[in-house]
Enzyme design. Structure first.
Site, short mmCIF file in Angstrom:
data_model
loop_
_atom_site.label_atom_id
_atom_site.label_comp_id
_atom_site.label_asym_id
_atom_site.label_seq_id
_atom_site.Cartn_x
_atom_site.Cartn_y
_atom_site.Cartn_z
N GLU A 1 0.98 7.50 -7.48
CA GLU A 1 1.02 7.50 -6.01
C GLU A 1 2.44 7.63 -5.47
O GLU A 1 3.14 6.62 -5.31
CB GLU A 1 0.37 6.20 -5.48
CG GLU A 1 0.37 6.14 -3.96
CD GLU A 1 -0.32 4.89 -3.39
OE1 GLU A 1 -0.81 4.06 -4.17
OE2 GLU A 1 -0.37 4.77 -2.17
N LYS B 1 -2.46 10.34 -6.20
CA LYS B 1 -2.78 9.72 -4.89
C LYS B 1 -1.64 10.03 -3.92
O LYS B 1 -0.69 9.25 -3.79
CB LYS B 1 -2.97 8.21 -5.09
CG LYS B 1 -3.23 7.46 -3.78
CD LYS B 1 -3.82 6.09 -4.03
CE LYS B 1 -3.89 5.27 -2.75
NZ LYS B 1 -4.70 4.08 -2.86
P1 13P Z 1 -3.82 2.85 2.76
O1 13P Z 1 -5.01 3.75 2.66
O2 13P Z 1 -4.00 1.70 3.71
O3 13P Z 1 -2.54 3.61 2.99
O4 13P Z 1 -3.66 2.13 1.36
C1 13P Z 1 -3.78 2.87 0.23
C2 13P Z 1 -2.97 2.27 -0.84
O5 13P Z 1 -3.49 1.93 -1.87
C3 13P Z 1 -1.54 2.12 -0.63
O6 13P Z 1 -0.92 1.90 -1.86
#
Ligand code: 13P
Length: 331
Positions: A176, A218
């Site tokens: 991510e 992500k």
């Molecule tokens: P949000 O969808 O609230 O941005 O959170 C996703 C997430 O896992 C952030 O690390």
């Protein structure tokens, strides 16, 4: 690695997405307290147990990301450990394994995600306690002279070190790199920054021999800053988001699950829907791994003591995003 590839596919399989319920205790407490909920371990357990007890959630949710505290808890009022409960419902268990984004030394407003120390040992323990996948979030800030090359490089390297350790220990890594929406930057700046972040990440993943068929990416969607005056419609957001992915994400990656990143819940669903409706012929599945965009309404109900409302709100958002992951929301 065959099992990991199957798990990565299952996490992002058509018509399903991931519930991110892995807010760290400080983040969860901030969200609770903003709604007047006292953030105790028991209250966090009650809230998250309620989410997970929502009937038929397994029809829309392939996996849930947990914070370490929740990973070691049982469903409230039972002796059933949460990873075991999820397995019974055919939902994969994920765990946030990073230790948070800290100040990057010599780069005052930028962040580096920490947590590599002892990570191998921790992953072995999570795996033996029922984890199927893990998550590590890197934070990229847009601003004057930001992001620096140092921030992009250091975060990409950490993500790749984490991802290779996950695969070594039988866990699928969610990778991510989040380019934050905060700021007055244009959508074009977000596009360029997201592109640089993705290039840095895939360079490092390849360098560290990470198997791209056994990860889930992500990313953020490409959006104007939340303080920008630009008026951009959802079609343009979908188009620029698709273009940045098409140019920079190898086709081997089985699935991409977006974060919501502060978009409101309706927008996050509509934009995912457009992406899937407009771009049918794409190499990876595009779905959601939303935290706030799935939970916002549910948490509000929890603050009112409306337990049935929590479940109704969650299932409604989960269904909507399930349709969005198929491009089937009809406006
Ligand atoms: P949000 O969808 O609230 O941005 O959170 C996703 C997430 O896992 C952030 O690390």
């Amino acid at each position: 690695m065959k099992d990991l590839k199957l798990i990565a596919q299952q996490m992002t399989s058509k018509g399903k997405g991931i519930l991110a319920a892995d807010e760290s205790t400080p983040t969860c407490s901030k969200r609770f307290e903003a709604l007047g909920i006292k953030s105790t371990e028991s209250a966090r357990n009650e809230y998250r147990s309620t989410l997970l007890l929502t009937e038929e959630i397994e029809h829309y949710i392939s996996g849930v990301i947990l914070f370490e505290e929740t990973f070691y808890q049982s469903i409230k009022g039972t002796n059933n450990p949460i990873p075991k409960y999820l397995k019974q419902k055919n939902i994969l268990t994920g765990i946030k394994v990073d230790k948070g984004a800290k100040i990057l030394a010599n780069h005052n407003s930028e962040k580096i995600t920490e947590g590599l120390d002892n990570l191998r040992d921790r992953l072995k323990i999570y795996k033996s306690n029922g984890a199927d996948f893990a998550k590590w979030r890197a934070v990229i800030t847009i601003g004057q002279d930001m992001p620096s090359e140092a921030c992009l490089h250091a975060n990409a390297h950490a993500l790749a070190r984490y991802a290779s350790l996950c695969q070594e220990n039988g866990l699928v890594p969610i990778v991510e790199p989040e380019v934050l929406m905060d700021g007055n930057h244009s959508i074009e700046t977000c596009f360029q920054t997201t592109e640089k972040a993705l290039q840095a990440v895939f360079y490092e993943l390849n360098l560290l021999n990470v198997d791209l068929e056994a990860i889930v990416l992500k990313p953020n969607m490409v959006l104007p800053g939340n303080l920008s005056n630009e008026s951009i419609d959802n079609h343009q957001i979908a188009e620029m988001t698709f273009q940045v992915l098409k140019k920079n994400v190898p086709e081997k990656v089985p699935g991409i699950a977006f974060l919501s990143g502060g978009q409101n819940s309706d927008e996050a669903a509509e934009r995912l829907n457009l992406l899937n409706k407009l771009y049918i012929d794409k190499p990876w599945n595009l779905t959601f791994s939303y935290g706030r965009a799935l939970q916002q309404d549910a948490l509000f109900c929890f603050s009112k003591g409306d337990i049935l409302g929590v479940k109704t709100a969650l299932i409604s958002r989960a269904k909507m995003n399930c349709l969005a992951s198929l491009g089937q929301i009809i406006n």
